[in-house]
Design a protein around this motif. Structure first.
Motif, PDB file in Angstrom:
ATOM      1  N   ALA A  30      -1.637  27.088  46.885  1.00  0.00           N
ATOM      2  CA  ALA A  30      -1.895  27.000  45.454  1.00  0.00           C
ATOM      3  C   ALA A  30      -3.206  26.279  45.172  1.00  0.00           C
ATOM      4  CB  ALA A  30      -0.731  26.297  44.756  1.00  0.00           C
ATOM      5  N   THR A  31      -3.487  25.239  45.939  1.00  0.00           N
ATOM      6  CA  THR A  31      -4.728  24.482  45.757  1.00  0.00           C
ATOM      7  C   THR A  31      -5.949  25.350  46.029  1.00  0.00           C
ATOM      8  OG1 THR A  31      -3.641  22.406  46.353  1.00  0.00           O
ATOM      9  CG2 THR A  31      -6.032  22.476  46.573  1.00  0.00           C
ATOM     10  N   LEU A  32      -5.874  26.174  47.071  1.00  0.00           N
ATOM     11  CA  LEU A  32      -7.018  26.985  47.496  1.00  0.00           C
ATOM     12  C   LEU A  32      -7.024  28.380  46.882  1.00  0.00           C
ATOM     13  CD1 LEU A  32      -7.071  26.051  51.295  1.00  0.00           C
ATOM     14  CD2 LEU A  32      -8.396  25.026  49.436  1.00  0.00           C
ATOM     15  N   GLY A  33      -6.000  28.697  46.094  1.00  0.00           N
ATOM     16  CA  GLY A  33      -5.937  30.026  45.490  1.00  0.00           C
ATOM     17  C   GLY A  33      -5.647  31.116  46.488  1.00  0.00           C
ATOM     18  N   GLU A  34      -4.771  30.820  47.446  1.00  0.00           N
ATOM     19  CA  GLU A  34      -4.442  31.754  48.521  1.00  0.00           C
ATOM     20  C   GLU A  34      -2.981  32.197  48.424  1.00  0.00           C
ATOM     21  OE1 GLU A  34      -6.218  33.014  50.954  1.00  0.00           O
ATOM     22  OE2 GLU A  34      -7.903  31.687  51.358  1.00  0.00           O
ATOM     23  N   GLN A  35      -2.660  33.274  49.111  1.00  0.00           N
ATOM     24  CA  GLN A  35      -1.266  33.660  49.292  1.00  0.00           C
ATOM     25  C   GLN A  35      -0.702  32.858  50.456  1.00  0.00           C
ATOM     26  OE1 GLN A  35      -0.578  37.852  49.741  1.00  0.00           O
ATOM     27  NE2 GLN A  35       1.590  37.621  50.198  1.00  0.00           N
ATOM     28  N   ALA A  36       0.443  32.238  50.257  1.00  0.00           N
ATOM     29  CA  ALA A  36       1.014  31.365  51.285  1.00  0.00           C
ATOM     30  C   ALA A  36       1.614  32.178  52.427  1.00  0.00           C
ATOM     31  CB  ALA A  36       2.085  30.477  50.676  1.00  0.00           C
ATOM     32  N   PRO A  37       1.328  31.804  53.673  1.00  0.00           N
ATOM     33  CA  PRO A  37       2.003  32.452  54.811  1.00  0.00           C
ATOM     34  C   PRO A  37       3.465  32.038  54.852  1.00  0.00           C
ATOM     35  CG  PRO A  37       0.673  30.602  55.557  1.00  0.00           C
ATOM     36  CD  PRO A  37       0.377  30.762  54.097  1.00  0.00           C
ATOM     37  N   GLN A  38       4.271  32.860  55.505  1.00  0.00           N
ATOM     38  CA  GLN A  38       5.701  32.610  55.609  1.00  0.00           C
ATOM     39  C   GLN A  38       6.029  31.932  56.944  1.00  0.00           C
ATOM     40  OE1 GLN A  38       7.721  33.284  52.842  1.00  0.00           O
ATOM     41  NE2 GLN A  38       5.621  33.523  52.068  1.00  0.00           N
ATOM     42  N   ALA A  39       7.260  31.480  57.065  1.00  0.00           N
ATOM     43  CA  ALA A  39       7.710  30.823  58.293  1.00  0.00           C
ATOM     44  C   ALA A  39       7.505  31.745  59.488  1.00  0.00           C
ATOM     45  CB  ALA A  39       9.175  30.433  58.169  1.00  0.00           C
ATOM     46  N   GLY A  40       6.944  31.183  60.561  1.00  0.00           N
ATOM     47  CA  GLY A  40       6.675  31.940  61.776  1.00  0.00           C
ATOM     48  C   GLY A  40       5.314  32.599  61.799  1.00  0.00           C
ATOM     49  N   LEU A 174     -10.505  18.907  43.458  1.00  0.00           N
ATOM     50  CA  LEU A 174     -10.732  17.777  44.362  1.00  0.00           C
ATOM     51  C   LEU A 174      -9.496  16.883  44.440  1.00  0.00           C
ATOM     52  CD1 LEU A 174     -13.602  18.853  44.235  1.00  0.00           C
ATOM     53  CD2 LEU A 174     -14.416  16.507  43.937  1.00  0.00           C
ATOM     54  N   PHE A 175      -8.877  16.630  43.288  1.00  0.00           N
ATOM     55  CA  PHE A 175      -7.678  15.784  43.290  1.00  0.00           C
ATOM     56  C   PHE A 175      -6.555  16.431  44.086  1.00  0.00           C
ATOM     57  CE2 PHE A 175      -3.530  14.695  41.543  1.00  0.00           C
ATOM     58  CZ  PHE A 175      -3.534  13.323  41.676  1.00  0.00           C
ATOM     59  N   ARG A 176      -6.336  17.728  43.866  1.00  0.00           N
ATOM     60  CA  ARG A 176      -5.236  18.401  44.560  1.00  0.00           C
ATOM     61  C   ARG A 176      -5.505  18.500  46.063  1.00  0.00           C
ATOM     62  NH1 ARG A 176      -3.326  23.657  41.244  1.00  0.00           N
ATOM     63  NH2 ARG A 176      -1.437  23.361  42.469  1.00  0.00           N
ATOM     64  N   TYR A 177      -6.785  18.696  46.459  1.00  0.00           N
ATOM     65  CA  TYR A 177      -7.076  18.734  47.894  1.00  0.00           C
ATOM     66  C   TYR A 177      -6.866  17.343  48.507  1.00  0.00           C
ATOM     67  CZ  TYR A 177      -9.200  19.900  52.342  1.00  0.00           C
ATOM     68  OH  TYR A 177      -9.406  20.102  53.691  1.00  0.00           O
ATOM     69  N   SER A 178      -7.251  16.301  47.782  1.00  0.00           N
ATOM     70  CA  SER A 178      -6.956  14.944  48.263  1.00  0.00           C
ATOM     71  C   SER A 178      -5.460  14.759  48.443  1.00  0.00           C
ATOM     72  CB  SER A 178      -7.483  13.898  47.276  1.00  0.00           C
ATOM     73  OG  SER A 178      -8.891  13.806  47.309  1.00  0.00           O
ATOM     74  N   ALA A 179      -4.672  15.316  47.502  1.00  0.00           N
ATOM     75  CA  ALA A 179      -3.222  15.146  47.566  1.00  0.00           C
ATOM     76  C   ALA A 179      -2.620  15.874  48.759  1.00  0.00           C
ATOM     77  CB  ALA A 179      -2.581  15.637  46.262  1.00  0.00           C
ATOM     78  N   GLY A 184      -6.830   9.327  50.660  1.00  0.00           N
ATOM     79  CA  GLY A 184      -6.958   8.370  49.572  1.00  0.00           C
ATOM     80  C   GLY A 184      -8.377   7.965  49.234  1.00  0.00           C
ATOM     81  N   HIS A 185      -9.394   8.524  49.911  1.00  0.00           N
ATOM     82  CA  HIS A 185     -10.767   8.090  49.668  1.00  0.00           C
ATOM     83  C   HIS A 185     -11.127   8.304  48.201  1.00  0.00           C
ATOM     84  CE1 HIS A 185     -15.180   7.953  51.283  1.00  0.00           C
ATOM     85  NE2 HIS A 185     -14.851   6.901  50.547  1.00  0.00           N
ATOM     86  N   ARG A 186     -11.477   7.227  47.531  1.00  0.00           N
ATOM     87  CA  ARG A 186     -11.591   7.244  46.072  1.00  0.00           C
ATOM     88  C   ARG A 186     -12.814   7.998  45.557  1.00  0.00           C
ATOM     89  NH1 ARG A 186     -10.898   1.002  44.737  1.00  0.00           N
ATOM     90  NH2 ARG A 186     -11.229   1.747  42.597  1.00  0.00           N
ATOM     91  N   ILE A 187     -13.779   8.319  46.407  1.00  0.00           N
ATOM     92  CA  ILE A 187     -14.964   9.031  45.928  1.00  0.00           C
ATOM     93  C   ILE A 187     -14.629  10.442  45.447  1.00  0.00           C
ATOM     94  CG2 ILE A 187     -16.575   7.741  47.370  1.00  0.00           C
ATOM     95  CD1 ILE A 187     -16.690  10.169  49.250  1.00  0.00           C
ATOM     96  N   HIS A 188     -13.429  10.946  45.809  1.00  0.00           N
ATOM     97  CA  HIS A 188     -13.075  12.315  45.466  1.00  0.00           C
ATOM     98  C   HIS A 188     -12.293  12.445  44.154  1.00  0.00           C
ATOM     99  CE1 HIS A 188     -14.508  13.274  49.419  1.00  0.00           C
ATOM    100  NE2 HIS A 188     -13.547  12.596  50.009  1.00  0.00           N
ATOM    101  N   TYR A 189     -11.773  11.326  43.615  1.00  0.00           N
ATOM    102  CA  TYR A 189     -10.959  11.429  42.394  1.00  0.00           C
ATOM    103  C   TYR A 189     -11.139  10.262  41.436  1.00  0.00           C
ATOM    104  CZ  TYR A 189      -7.981   8.237  45.046  1.00  0.00           C
ATOM    105  OH  TYR A 189      -7.522   7.173  45.780  1.00  0.00           O
ATOM    106  N   ASP A 190     -11.756   9.179  41.877  1.00  0.00           N
ATOM    107  CA  ASP A 190     -11.914   7.972  41.057  1.00  0.00           C
ATOM    108  C   ASP A 190     -13.380   7.873  40.633  1.00  0.00           C
ATOM    109  OD1 ASP A 190     -12.209   5.363  40.078  1.00  0.00           O
ATOM    110  OD2 ASP A 190     -10.793   4.509  41.508  1.00  0.00           O
ATOM    111  N   TRP A 191     -13.681   8.414  39.439  1.00  0.00           N
ATOM    112  CA  TRP A 191     -15.077   8.501  38.996  1.00  0.00           C
ATOM    113  C   TRP A 191     -15.761   7.134  38.909  1.00  0.00           C
ATOM    114  CZ3 TRP A 191     -18.713   7.289  35.312  1.00  0.00           C
ATOM    115  CH2 TRP A 191     -19.822   8.127  35.228  1.00  0.00           C
ATOM    116  N   VAL A 205     -17.428  16.258  46.624  1.00  0.00           N
ATOM    117  CA  VAL A 205     -16.646  17.330  47.243  1.00  0.00           C
ATOM    118  C   VAL A 205     -16.358  16.944  48.700  1.00  0.00           C
ATOM    119  CG1 VAL A 205     -16.575  19.788  47.831  1.00  0.00           C
ATOM    120  CG2 VAL A 205     -17.749  19.021  45.745  1.00  0.00           C
ATOM    121  N   HIS A 206     -15.121  17.113  49.135  1.00  0.00           N
ATOM    122  CA  HIS A 206     -14.737  16.769  50.507  1.00  0.00           C
ATOM    123  C   HIS A 206     -15.503  17.634  51.512  1.00  0.00           C
ATOM    124  CE1 HIS A 206     -11.363  16.262  47.716  1.00  0.00           C
ATOM    125  NE2 HIS A 206     -10.801  15.399  48.529  1.00  0.00           N
TER     126      HIS A 206
END
Length: 275
Positions: A30-40, A174-179, A184-191, A205-206
């Motif tokens: 969801a963060t990257l805008g991709e279709q999620a792979p399934q188990a296996g 950026l926040f969702r990728y950090s999550a 926790g590096h604050r340069i990505h979400y703490d302005w 950007v990471h």
């Protein structure tokens, strides 16, 4: 620290077991805008960075949001930490939904002096294992530098590529990728921290996010390619929410050059070896 004291960190190891859970895979997708792979199914390239992260409590974090130094990694007081680049060998894909292990070993620690002052380079080797097999071997380059104004332009214009994609790095991305990477590096979400303490003009950007999107663009442009090796190196930071481009070209049989950047020049360079 003295060179002898730093060399004592070489050979230090850390082992983390994790399950490549569908819940987290769905959040990465969801963060990257991709279709999620399934188990296996195979875990997409570089999504392993969202797993195997130490569960450090808030009291164990430094002011920058990273785990306090002096644990697995050597101490580097009053320095800013950067993920400078790395190299990855792909052997067999990790499978979604299964258990896996990352064994990390510090292989090198060096002090150097550059134009911006003292630098501490740490190289960590990560072996990713599943079902008794080595799936990937990664060398990660970490750099600690004295607090200095960041380099915001490379002077190296973007080359013409055989493929190109555009990305707008929103604060939400950026926040969702950090999550999802438990970063926790604050340069990505703490302005305020990013601008007032580390001197950036905005959220950063990471580097791993740039590498992930860059390699994804290669795979989209070359769907039949089987990844063998990926090397990447940060040149300068990218600042949200300014758009950036991902591009590349095949330069020889089984070899491609990749880049990430914008009008201010290249921000990350990469090289792919593939079948």
């Amino acid at each position: 620290m003295s060179d002898n004291a730093l060399s004592a960190w070489i050979g230090r190891t850390e082992q983390i077991h994790d399950q490549l859970s569908l819940n987290l895979v769905n959040r990465i997708a969801a963060t990257l805008g991709e279709q999620a792979p399934q188990a296996g199914e195979p875990l997409p390239a570089l999504w392993q960075w969202c797993f195997f992260q130490p569960a450090v409590e808030g009291s164990g974090l430094g002011d920058d949001g990273h785990p306090a130094r002096g644990g697995f990694l050597p101490p580097a007081d009053n320095c800013n930490r950067m993920w400078a680049g790395g190299r990855i060998e792909f052997h067999t894909p990790l499978k979604v939904g299964a258990q896996a292990t990352r064994v990390s070993t510090i292989t090198d620690v060096q002090q150097k002096h550059g134009k911006t002052g003292a630098l501490l380079f740490v190289t960590v080797q990560h072996d990713y294992l599943q079902d008794g097999q080595l799936a990937m071997r990664e060398e990660q380059d970490i750099v600690y530098r004295e607090p200095t104004p960041p380099k915001l332009a490379s002077g190296d214009p973007l080359p013409e590529g055989a493929w190109q994609e555009s990305v707008t790095p929103t604060p939400t991305l950026l926040f969702r990728y950090s999550a999802v990477t438990f970063n926790g590096h604050r340069i990505h979400y703490d302005w305020p921290y990013a601008t007032d303490t580390e001197g950036y003009p905005g959220l950063v950007v990471h580097g791993p996010l740039m590498a992930t999107l860059s390699l994804r663009a290669f795979c989209r442009a070359n769907p039949a390619a089987r990844l063998r090796r990926f090397a990447y190196r940060g040149v300068r930071p990218l600042i949200a929410p300014h758009p950036f481009a991902l591009g590349g070209r095949v330069v020889a049989a089984g070899k491609a050059e990749l880049w990430v950047g914008n009008a201010e020049g290249v921000a990350q360079k990469g090289e792919v070896t593939f079948d």
